[in-house]
Design a protein around this motif. Structure first.
Motif, PDB file in Angstrom:
ATOM      1  N   GLY A 125      28.314  38.063  28.664  1.00  0.00           N
ATOM      2  CA  GLY A 125      27.637  39.709  29.576  1.00  0.00           C
ATOM      3  C   GLY A 125      28.950  40.385  29.831  1.00  0.00           C
ATOM      4  O   GLY A 125      29.804  40.598  28.986  1.00  0.00           O
ATOM      5  N   GLU A 126      28.601  41.462  30.569  1.00  0.00           N
ATOM      6  CA  GLU A 126      29.551  42.633  30.740  1.00  0.00           C
ATOM      7  C   GLU A 126      30.667  42.532  31.655  1.00  0.00           C
ATOM      8  O   GLU A 126      31.672  43.208  31.844  1.00  0.00           O
ATOM      9  CB  GLU A 126      28.788  43.857  30.977  1.00  0.00           C
ATOM     10  N   ASP A 127      30.258  41.339  32.678  1.00  0.00           N
ATOM     11  CA  ASP A 127      31.231  41.154  33.713  1.00  0.00           C
ATOM     12  C   ASP A 127      32.371  39.900  33.287  1.00  0.00           C
ATOM     13  O   ASP A 127      31.833  38.808  32.552  1.00  0.00           O
ATOM     14  CB  ASP A 127      30.534  40.604  34.715  1.00  0.00           C
ATOM     15  N   ASP A 128      33.493  40.160  33.866  1.00  0.00           N
ATOM     16  CA  ASP A 128      34.196  38.680  33.709  1.00  0.00           C
ATOM     17  C   ASP A 128      33.816  37.403  34.716  1.00  0.00           C
ATOM     18  O   ASP A 128      33.053  37.702  35.538  1.00  0.00           O
ATOM     19  CB  ASP A 128      35.752  38.938  34.323  1.00  0.00           C
ATOM     20  N   ALA A 129      34.459  36.150  34.298  1.00  0.00           N
ATOM     21  CA  ALA A 129      33.672  35.121  35.270  1.00  0.00           C
ATOM     22  C   ALA A 129      35.137  34.318  35.610  1.00  0.00           C
ATOM     23  O   ALA A 129      36.130  34.343  34.988  1.00  0.00           O
ATOM     24  CB  ALA A 129      33.041  34.113  34.469  1.00  0.00           C
ATOM     25  N   ASP A 130      35.145  34.132  36.997  1.00  0.00           N
ATOM     26  CA  ASP A 130      35.889  33.235  37.565  1.00  0.00           C
ATOM     27  C   ASP A 130      35.335  31.935  37.924  1.00  0.00           C
ATOM     28  O   ASP A 130      34.513  31.883  38.829  1.00  0.00           O
ATOM     29  CB  ASP A 130      36.630  33.791  38.613  1.00  0.00           C
ATOM     30  N   VAL A 131      35.625  30.726  37.316  1.00  0.00           N
ATOM     31  CA  VAL A 131      35.160  29.535  37.501  1.00  0.00           C
ATOM     32  C   VAL A 131      36.145  28.570  38.176  1.00  0.00           C
ATOM     33  O   VAL A 131      37.305  28.401  37.911  1.00  0.00           O
ATOM     34  CB  VAL A 131      34.279  29.031  36.117  1.00  0.00           C
ATOM     35  N   LYS A 132      35.604  27.594  38.958  1.00  0.00           N
ATOM     36  CA  LYS A 132      36.250  26.459  39.314  1.00  0.00           C
ATOM     37  C   LYS A 132      35.970  25.281  38.270  1.00  0.00           C
ATOM     38  O   LYS A 132      34.892  25.275  37.743  1.00  0.00           O
ATOM     39  CB  LYS A 132      35.811  25.801  40.594  1.00  0.00           C
ATOM     40  N   VAL A 133      37.142  24.632  37.888  1.00  0.00           N
ATOM     41  CA  VAL A 133      37.110  23.436  36.993  1.00  0.00           C
ATOM     42  C   VAL A 133      37.211  22.184  37.792  1.00  0.00           C
ATOM     43  O   VAL A 133      38.339  22.100  38.542  1.00  0.00           O
ATOM     44  CB  VAL A 133      38.568  23.658  35.864  1.00  0.00           C
ATOM     45  N   GLN A 134      36.379  21.494  37.567  1.00  0.00           N
ATOM     46  CA  GLN A 134      36.471  20.126  38.551  1.00  0.00           C
ATOM     47  C   GLN A 134      36.099  18.902  37.450  1.00  0.00           C
ATOM     48  O   GLN A 134      35.242  19.095  36.519  1.00  0.00           O
ATOM     49  CB  GLN A 134      35.365  20.213  39.396  1.00  0.00           C
ATOM     50  N   LEU A 135      36.832  17.845  37.565  1.00  0.00           N
ATOM     51  CA  LEU A 135      36.639  16.641  37.182  1.00  0.00           C
ATOM     52  C   LEU A 135      35.617  15.709  37.820  1.00  0.00           C
ATOM     53  O   LEU A 135      36.224  15.418  39.081  1.00  0.00           O
ATOM     54  CB  LEU A 135      37.900  16.023  36.493  1.00  0.00           C
ATOM     55  N   MET A 136      34.446  15.223  37.451  1.00  0.00           N
ATOM     56  CA  MET A 136      33.856  14.212  38.098  1.00  0.00           C
ATOM     57  C   MET A 136      34.164  12.844  37.488  1.00  0.00           C
ATOM     58  O   MET A 136      33.707  12.490  36.693  1.00  0.00           O
ATOM     59  CB  MET A 136      32.239  14.670  38.378  1.00  0.00           C
ATOM     60  N   GLY A 137      34.979  12.259  38.365  1.00  0.00           N
ATOM     61  CA  GLY A 137      35.419  10.766  37.776  1.00  0.00           C
ATOM     62  C   GLY A 137      34.724   9.787  38.376  1.00  0.00           C
ATOM     63  O   GLY A 137      33.711  10.081  38.845  1.00  0.00           O
ATOM     64  N   LYS A 138      35.301   8.665  38.309  1.00  0.00           N
ATOM     65  CA  LYS A 138      34.649   7.475  38.662  1.00  0.00           C
ATOM     66  C   LYS A 138      34.458   7.235  39.984  1.00  0.00           C
ATOM     67  O   LYS A 138      33.172   6.924  40.477  1.00  0.00           O
ATOM     68  CB  LYS A 138      35.483   6.338  38.106  1.00  0.00           C
TER      69      LYS A 138
END
Length: 516
Positions: free
Chosen positions: A310-323
């Motif tokens: 899209g026209e907007d930047d994105a700021d995302v959380k990066v998470q690992l769903m582990g065991k």
């Protein structure tokens, strides 16, 4: 027959298609009755497309076709995967040079008649609940165009698995054959000198399709005039080497395929020098939160590629769903994705010996839709091998994956929200054996990796079907591993909802009995 009632009927049907319901009232009557809720019924027809598997003389390909047992009361139907057969170009004169080439044409005709499957389905499925397979080692094996009808249409899936022992395309290349569409996103391709990535376009219809291919690197759109107005002839397939579409060499590229006319099946075959090869299927449609399920526990490198269309930047959380829990990778807890620029981050051996899945979600409140994929490496040096995991939708009511083996199949189940229960069915074997059913509980915010309980008395391969029983949502993937020459070759297929049912508008009055 009167024309006015027909026009009214046509208008009512069109309204039903748009709004999801139809409530018809004769002129002069009172208020329209309350619309009935749409019902969900099994689909009656499904389409799948499989790309040409390989041009290598060292490649062996297995096709597997499967429909899960269901509750459809429709006609028995069939499910066929047929070779794509390109039609002559409009400006091609079939009679040109006929006299001079008559002998040569007869030789080609004889060869075609002798070649098995040239004018027959490569795979034909006749019954639900048991997979059917076919093998080929032909270097010129064509793309396949598939159609399933009747009781075999709901949930139909087909797997194409190719093992290439050596060469630039070495690896285990697997994909669930895709449905035709008009819009595809592929984060994770490349145009660098070490890459030989191809985008495969397959047209299932009897008229030509015209497609456009856009490329986006870390600095934005790449110049790519060669990607505009690509004609895909009727019932045929074309493969385009991505690095030839632009003069810019970039490691991480997002490929966007759209069609101006018609529809296609689109997939990307990734090949990296000294690292292996696999299919990259499209990311789920752009959305604010994404799940990329099924990183193997022994992954030595995980590389995340994301794109904001899209026209907007994105700021995302990066998470690992582990065991056991969800956590943020150290030093990589967020990712900034500039509008229409490909972003990437090397998560290294983020799983640290345990299975896991990646979740991307907005940092603050409402987010910007994004697409994403993971490049996963197992092994090191000359024995490393790659596979790709695109962002995928949840299992929903049901999802299946075919071509599971007695050894080497692992199922990954991820519950990004609350705890969920899923039922996993291992089908009857393609050559014998009885199905098995087992229920698993997936704790919220975790990834559960299981080795499926194979069918009793298994002979041949089998299919896995996952059904959500409670809680959820659940995202899933299957990892298939084949050891060849001391290398653990692997491929990962995601399991989004199979779309086996569709909402059908409810009507208040049956007009099929109307006459003059």
């Amino acid at each position: 027959m009167k024309s006015t009632p027909l026009s009214l009927i046509a208008g009512a049907v069109a309204l039903a298609a748009v709004t999801g319901f139809a409530a018809l009232t004769a002129p002069g009557e009172g208020e329209a009755p309350e619309a009935k809720a749409a019902a969900r019924l099994p689909v009656e027809r499904s389409s799948l497309l499989c790309p040409a598997p390989s041009s290598s003389d060292l490649a062996d390909t297995t096709y597997t076709s499967f429909t899960p047992e269901g509750e459809s009361d429709g006609e028995a139907g069939t499910a066929e995967l047929n070779p794509s057969v390109p039609l002559p170009a409009d400006d091609e004169d079939p009679a040109a040079g006929k006299d001079e080439e008559e002998g040569e044409e007869n030789d080609e005709k004889d060869e075609k008649e002798e070649k098995p499957g040239a004018d027959k389905p490569v795979v034909m499925l006749k019954d639900a609940g048991k997979p059917v397979t076919a093998d080929t080692s032909e270097s010129d094996a064509p793309a396949l165009i598939g159609t399933a009808t009747g009781r075999l249409a709901p949930g139909w899936t087909a797997q194409q698995t190719t093992t290439t022992a050596a060469g630039e395309a070495r690896g285990l290349l697997g994909l669930s054959c895709t449905a035709p569409d008009t819009d595809f996103w592929f984060p994770g391709a490349g145009t660098a000198a070490t890459r030989q990535d191809y985008v495969h376009l397959t047209n299932p219809d009897d008229t030509a399709a015209v497609a456009d291919i856009e490329l986006f690197g870390p600095e934005g759109a790449l110049e790519s005039d060669a990607g505009e107005g690509i004609t895909v002839p009727p019932r045929s397939s074309v493969a385009l080497l991505i690095p030839t579409l632009t003069s810019e060499a970039v490691d991480d590229v997002t490929v966007h395929v759209t069609t101006r006319t018609g529809r296609v099946g689109a997939v990307v075959r990734v090949a990296e020098n000294d690292a292996g090869s696999d299919w990259l299927t499209a990311s789920t449609d752009p959305t604010e939160t994404l799940v990329l399920p099924g990183i193997p526990a022994d992954a030595t490198s995980v590389h995340l590629v994301a794109f904001a269309p899209g026209e907007d930047d994105a700021d995302v959380k990066v998470q690992l769903m582990g065991k056991n829990t969800t956590f943020a990778p150290v030093g990589n807890d967020t990712l900034h994705i500039k509008s229409r620029m490909t972003a990437s981050v090397d998560l290294k051996d983020v799983t640290r010996g345990e299975p896991g899945s990646i979740r991307l979600s907005p940092v603050d409140g409402d987010g910007t839709p994004v697409v994403a994929a993971l490049r996963v490496v197992r092994g090191k040096g000359a024995k490393q091998e790659i596979a790709y995991i695109p962002a995928t939708g949840p299992v929903g009511d049901r999802a299946s994956v075919a071509d599971n083996r007695a050894k080497g199949s692992v199922l990954s189940l991820t519950a990004p929200g609350g705890t969920a229960k899923v039922e996993v069915t291992a089908s009857a074997g393609s050559e014998g054996g009885e199905k098995t059913v087992k229920t698993y509980t997936v704790m919220g915010g975790t990834t559960l990796e299981v080795t499926p309980e194979v069918p009793s008395g298994l002979k041949g391969g089998y299919a896995l079907t996952v059904r959500t029983q409670s809680g959820g949502p659940v995202h899933a993937s299957r990892t298939l591993t084949v050891t060849e020459g001391g290398i653990q070759m692997f491929t990962v297929q995601t399991l989004p909802d199979d779309g086996g049912t569709v909402e059908v508008p409810a009507v208040e009055q049956d007009l099929s009995v109307l006459d003059d």
